[in-house]
Every structure is written in C-alpha cells, then in structure tokens.
Design a protein around this motif. Structure first.
Motif, PDB file in Angstrom:
ATOM      1  N   ASN A  24       0.900  -1.228   0.048  1.00  0.00           N
ATOM      2  CA  ASN A  24       0.030  -0.137  -0.048  1.00  0.00           C
ATOM      3  C   ASN A  24       0.766   1.318  -0.085  1.00  0.00           C
ATOM      4  OD1 ASN A  24      -2.207  -1.543   2.531  1.00  0.00           O
ATOM      5  ND2 ASN A  24      -2.331  -1.537   0.169  1.00  0.00           N
ATOM      6  N   LEU A  25       0.547   2.168  -0.866  1.00  0.00           N
ATOM      7  CA  LEU A  25       1.302   3.547  -1.215  1.00  0.00           C
ATOM      8  C   LEU A  25       0.373   4.550  -0.942  1.00  0.00           C
ATOM      9  CD1 LEU A  25       3.244   2.671  -4.282  1.00  0.00           C
ATOM     10  CD2 LEU A  25       4.049   2.663  -1.970  1.00  0.00           C
ATOM     11  N   PRO A  26       0.836   5.799  -0.347  1.00  0.00           N
ATOM     12  CA  PRO A  26       0.051   7.004  -0.280  1.00  0.00           C
ATOM     13  C   PRO A  26      -0.501   7.331  -1.836  1.00  0.00           C
ATOM     14  CG  PRO A  26       2.228   7.396   0.029  1.00  0.00           C
ATOM     15  CD  PRO A  26       2.346   6.249  -0.049  1.00  0.00           C
ATOM     16  N   GLY A  27      -1.295   8.250  -1.897  1.00  0.00           N
ATOM     17  CA  GLY A  27      -1.860   8.545  -3.108  1.00  0.00           C
ATOM     18  C   GLY A  27      -1.244   9.764  -3.986  1.00  0.00           C
ATOM     19  N   GLN A  28      -0.317  10.492  -3.241  1.00  0.00           N
ATOM     20  CA  GLN A  28       0.455  11.662  -3.772  1.00  0.00           C
ATOM     21  C   GLN A  28       1.597  10.997  -4.700  1.00  0.00           C
ATOM     22  OE1 GLN A  28      -0.430  14.961  -3.995  1.00  0.00           O
ATOM     23  NE2 GLN A  28      -2.077  14.219  -2.755  1.00  0.00           N
ATOM     24  N   PRO A  29       1.771  11.496  -6.066  1.00  0.00           N
ATOM     25  CA  PRO A  29       2.891  10.732  -6.692  1.00  0.00           C
ATOM     26  C   PRO A  29       4.415  11.054  -6.312  1.00  0.00           C
ATOM     27  CG  PRO A  29       1.021  11.810  -8.361  1.00  0.00           C
ATOM     28  CD  PRO A  29       0.556  12.217  -6.741  1.00  0.00           C
ATOM     29  N   ARG A  30       4.544  12.172  -5.731  1.00  0.00           N
ATOM     30  CA  ARG A  30       5.756  12.344  -5.331  1.00  0.00           C
ATOM     31  C   ARG A  30       5.904  11.568  -4.020  1.00  0.00           C
ATOM     32  NH1 ARG A  30       6.744  14.732  -0.820  1.00  0.00           N
ATOM     33  NH2 ARG A  30       4.958  15.740  -0.688  1.00  0.00           N
ATOM     34  N   ALA A  31       4.905  11.237  -3.443  1.00  0.00           N
ATOM     35  CA  ALA A  31       5.198  10.185  -2.094  1.00  0.00           C
ATOM     36  C   ALA A  31       5.312   8.906  -2.617  1.00  0.00           C
ATOM     37  CB  ALA A  31       3.997  10.433  -1.152  1.00  0.00           C
ATOM     38  N   GLU A  76       8.841   8.201  -3.470  1.00  0.00           N
ATOM     39  CA  GLU A  76       9.899   8.330  -2.462  1.00  0.00           C
ATOM     40  C   GLU A  76       9.605   6.881  -1.781  1.00  0.00           C
ATOM     41  OE1 GLU A  76       8.342  11.462  -0.084  1.00  0.00           O
ATOM     42  OE2 GLU A  76       9.425  13.053  -1.337  1.00  0.00           O
ATOM     43  N   CYS A  77       8.376   6.503  -1.377  1.00  0.00           N
ATOM     44  CA  CYS A  77       8.177   5.224  -0.940  1.00  0.00           C
ATOM     45  C   CYS A  77       8.646   4.005  -1.341  1.00  0.00           C
ATOM     46  CB  CYS A  77       6.825   4.932  -0.107  1.00  0.00           C
ATOM     47  SG  CYS A  77       6.078   6.453   0.756  1.00  0.00           S
ATOM     48  N   LEU A  78       8.446   4.000  -3.046  1.00  0.00           N
ATOM     49  CA  LEU A  78       8.862   2.909  -3.711  1.00  0.00           C
ATOM     50  C   LEU A  78      10.511   2.859  -3.653  1.00  0.00           C
ATOM     51  CD1 LEU A  78       6.450   2.682  -6.595  1.00  0.00           C
ATOM     52  CD2 LEU A  78       6.946   0.758  -4.790  1.00  0.00           C
ATOM     53  N   ASP A  79      10.947   4.008  -3.825  1.00  0.00           N
ATOM     54  CA  ASP A  79      12.441   3.977  -3.748  1.00  0.00           C
ATOM     55  C   ASP A  79      12.944   3.354  -2.609  1.00  0.00           C
ATOM     56  OD1 ASP A  79      12.899   5.411  -6.432  1.00  0.00           O
ATOM     57  OD2 ASP A  79      13.325   7.318  -5.556  1.00  0.00           O
TER      58      ASP A  79
END
Length: 184
Positions: free
Chosen positions: A139-146, A149-152
C-alpha cells in the motif's frame, strides 16, 4: 511459429490499484496509478505487464480487486495507491489485511520513516504490505511524489521478496535502484 511464454520468460504481471471514490466516478484524474506505472517503467529492466484497476474507497471492493489480481491474474506484485490516511473512507490497509496470509510490517515502517524526513504528517499514513500466495501487496500513499519516495525506499527488497514467494525474477536498473539479493 513462436514459442508460448513459459513462467521463466513470460513478463511479470504487476497489479496497479488506484483507490479513489472521485477517480472511480470520473470526477478526478487518476494520477497515482500512472505514477506507479511510470516508476516501474523507469526502474524495472525485466519484462513486465501492468494490470491496472480503479476502485472506490470501499473495503469489500478493494479486497475483491486484490484477490482477483493475486489469484486470477497471477500478479507477483500488487501496488495500491490511496486510502491509507486516517479519514473514515480510508480503508485500503484494512482491505489489504482482509486478504493477507502474512503481514510484512517492515515495508510500512520503512516507508513512514522515509516520508517523515519530508513531511511531519507522514505519521498519519498507514501504509502496509502483505503476502497473499505468490503475490506481494504494498500500500502506497496517493500523492505521486510520495509514491516515488516510498517505492525508492522499499524497492531494493521487492525483487528478493518476490523470489522468496515463488514469483518471477524482477530485475532493476542498478543505476536507478540496486536490488538486494544475497550472494550464493
């Protein structure tokens, strides 16, 4: 005549699930799903196919999409975007846990730690990850920038995790993300 793909040569299937009431009704442009697709296009060097889904913030519909992608579509990796906050309609982590066989808490812990370096409200995010069969669900947040960052943060571990659960071998561009695999 061409040979049919075998499990070792077939492209990996990656589910991309956008969770949004407004986007599912066509009132809002889905930016999260395309951001995830773009990310994997930049990072993965092994062949892969996206299997996208757009669902409302509804626990049963999210769970049904995750089950379909894992069990019927054979996605080795399923990444969701949206619905991870504290608002009443944010139920993606609950739906993910509903379909889980094994929780993977380290993914959420790392994503929040990385996000906290950028924004103090990262503690409000409830990203999680689980295993269902041969699928890793994140699960990731909804903001493309975030999302990036999370996938990195977690991507170095994703290919090895997929290896361990019997999925296809995911290769990354080492200049972008160096995937960790133990030396034999």
């Amino acid at each position: 005549m061409t040979d049919a793909p075998t499990p070792s040569t077939a492209p990996a299937r990656i589910g991309i699930v956008t969770v949004s009431d407004r986007a599912s009704r066509g009132e809002y442009e889905d930016r999260g799903g395309p951001a995830i697709h773009q990310y994997f296009s930049e990072v993965l060097t092994s062949p892969w196919d996206a299997v996208p889904r757009l669902v409302p913030d509804d626990r049963d519909r999210i769970a049904a999409a995750l089950i379909e992608l894992a069990d019927a579509e054979g996605c080795c990796l399923i990444v969701t975007t949206g619905g991870t906050g504290p608002a009443p309609r944010d139920v993606t982590p609950e739906a993910t846990l509903d379909v889980a066989e094994k929780p993977m808490p380290g993914f959420g812990e790392l994503m929040r730690a990385v996000s906290l370096r950028k924004v103090p409200t990262a503690i409000l995010s409830r990203q999680s990850a689980v295993i269902r069969g041969r699928s890793l669900i994140i699960n990731l947040p909804g903001q493309p920038r975030a999302i990036a960052e999370c996938l990195d943060a977690v991507m170095p571990a994703v290919p090895y995790c997929v290896d361990l659960i019997g999925g296809p071998r995911l290769e990354t561009d080492p200049d972008r993300i160096a995937a960790f695999r133990p030396r034999k």
